[in-house]
Design a protein around this motif. Structure first.
Motif, PDB file in Angstrom:
ATOM      1  N   THR A  46      -0.135  -4.859   3.268  1.00  0.00           N
ATOM      2  CA  THR A  46      -0.802  -5.800   2.373  1.00  0.00           C
ATOM      3  C   THR A  46      -1.390  -5.161   1.119  1.00  0.00           C
ATOM      4  N   GLU A  47      -1.959  -3.999   1.226  1.00  0.00           N
ATOM      5  CA  GLU A  47      -2.712  -3.415   0.108  1.00  0.00           C
ATOM      6  C   GLU A  47      -1.856  -3.314  -1.148  1.00  0.00           C
ATOM      7  N   GLN A  48      -2.371  -3.889  -2.221  1.00  0.00           N
ATOM      8  CA  GLN A  48      -1.755  -3.928  -3.544  1.00  0.00           C
ATOM      9  C   GLN A  48      -0.401  -4.620  -3.521  1.00  0.00           C
ATOM     10  N   GLY A  49      -0.272  -5.515  -2.587  1.00  0.00           N
ATOM     11  CA  GLY A  49       0.868  -6.412  -2.561  1.00  0.00           C
ATOM     12  C   GLY A  49       0.316  -7.799  -2.826  1.00  0.00           C
ATOM     13  N   ALA A  50       0.074  -8.541  -1.763  1.00  0.00           N
ATOM     14  CA  ALA A  50      -0.503  -9.874  -1.896  1.00  0.00           C
ATOM     15  C   ALA A  50      -2.009  -9.805  -2.132  1.00  0.00           C
ATOM     16  N   MET A  57      -2.245   1.086  -8.798  1.00  0.00           N
ATOM     17  CA  MET A  57      -1.106   1.026  -7.885  1.00  0.00           C
ATOM     18  C   MET A  57      -0.989   2.285  -7.033  1.00  0.00           C
ATOM     19  N   TYR A  58      -2.074   3.049  -6.897  1.00  0.00           N
ATOM     20  CA  TYR A  58      -2.003   4.323  -6.192  1.00  0.00           C
ATOM     21  C   TYR A  58      -1.680   4.156  -4.708  1.00  0.00           C
ATOM     22  N   VAL A  59      -2.357   3.238  -4.033  1.00  0.00           N
ATOM     23  CA  VAL A  59      -2.104   3.028  -2.606  1.00  0.00           C
ATOM     24  C   VAL A  59      -0.697   2.478  -2.404  1.00  0.00           C
ATOM     25  N   HIS A  60      -0.295   1.540  -3.264  1.00  0.00           N
ATOM     26  CA  HIS A  60       1.047   0.968  -3.155  1.00  0.00           C
ATOM     27  C   HIS A  60       2.116   2.050  -3.276  1.00  0.00           C
ATOM     28  N   GLU A  61       1.974   2.912  -4.244  1.00  0.00           N
ATOM     29  CA  GLU A  61       2.971   3.972  -4.441  1.00  0.00           C
ATOM     30  C   GLU A  61       2.936   4.987  -3.302  1.00  0.00           C
ATOM     31  N   TYR A  62       1.778   5.221  -2.727  1.00  0.00           N
ATOM     32  CA  TYR A  62       1.660   6.187  -1.641  1.00  0.00           C
ATOM     33  C   TYR A  62       2.366   5.700  -0.379  1.00  0.00           C
ATOM     34  N   VAL A  63       2.285   4.413  -0.081  1.00  0.00           N
ATOM     35  CA  VAL A  63       2.895   3.869   1.141  1.00  0.00           C
ATOM     36  C   VAL A  63       4.197   3.124   0.858  1.00  0.00           C
ATOM     37  N   HIS A  64       4.741   3.240  -0.328  1.00  0.00           N
ATOM     38  CA  HIS A  64       5.907   2.473  -0.751  1.00  0.00           C
ATOM     39  C   HIS A  64       7.113   2.674   0.159  1.00  0.00           C
ATOM     40  N   ASP A  65       7.479   3.905   0.440  1.00  0.00           N
ATOM     41  CA  ASP A  65       8.657   4.159   1.281  1.00  0.00           C
ATOM     42  C   ASP A  65       8.418   3.704   2.720  1.00  0.00           C
ATOM     43  N   LEU A  70       9.491   0.006   7.277  1.00  0.00           N
ATOM     44  CA  LEU A  70       9.021  -0.924   8.295  1.00  0.00           C
ATOM     45  C   LEU A  70       9.441  -2.376   8.023  1.00  0.00           C
ATOM     46  N   GLY A  71      10.130  -2.618   6.908  1.00  0.00           N
ATOM     47  CA  GLY A  71      10.662  -3.951   6.626  1.00  0.00           C
ATOM     48  C   GLY A  71       9.726  -4.864   5.878  1.00  0.00           C
ATOM     49  N   PHE A  72       8.679  -4.338   5.246  1.00  0.00           N
ATOM     50  CA  PHE A  72       7.782  -5.161   4.449  1.00  0.00           C
ATOM     51  C   PHE A  72       8.285  -5.215   3.021  1.00  0.00           C
ATOM     52  N   PRO A  73       8.493  -6.399   2.468  1.00  0.00           N
ATOM     53  CA  PRO A  73       8.922  -6.487   1.064  1.00  0.00           C
ATOM     54  C   PRO A  73       7.755  -6.172   0.131  1.00  0.00           C
ATOM     55  N   CYS A  74       8.046  -5.586  -1.006  1.00  0.00           N
ATOM     56  CA  CYS A  74       6.983  -5.327  -1.963  1.00  0.00           C
ATOM     57  C   CYS A  74       7.425  -5.518  -3.404  1.00  0.00           C
ATOM     58  N   HIS A  75       8.660  -5.890  -3.661  1.00  0.00           N
ATOM     59  CA  HIS A  75       9.128  -6.100  -5.044  1.00  0.00           C
ATOM     60  C   HIS A  75       9.416  -7.567  -5.246  1.00  0.00           C
TER      61      HIS A  75
END
Length: 75
Positions: A46-50, A57-65, A70-75
């Motif tokens: 969820t963080e920096q997504g919804a 965007m630091y947390v988003h980029e850190y957990v992006h891969d 895990l199958g979570f969409p983010c784009h």
């Protein structure tokens, strides 16, 4: 032969007749593990997504891969 016996004398193998670990001893660690798992799941899913608690965007980029793995969409 005494040295061979010492190698195979494992104190971690359970012995019959010993009681199981009481639920009072396991419960705090189970709650702690569940809390850590939920925090991890929040940051990956969820963080920096919804929703975002942190700016940028630091947390988003850190957990992006991990998010995609895990199958979570983010784009």
């Amino acid at each position: 032969m005494a040295s061979n016996a010492a190698l195979f004398d494992d104190v971690f193998i359970p012995v019959r007749g010993q009681a199981a670990i009481p639920i009072e001893d396991i419960a705090p660690w189970a709650v702690f593990g569940l809390l850590i798992a939920m925090i991890f799941l929040y940051f990956v899913s969820t963080e920096q997504g919804a929703y975002a608690l942190f700016d940028g965007m630091y947390v988003h980029e850190y957990v992006h891969d991990g998010r995609h793995l895990l199958g979570f969409p983010c784009h």
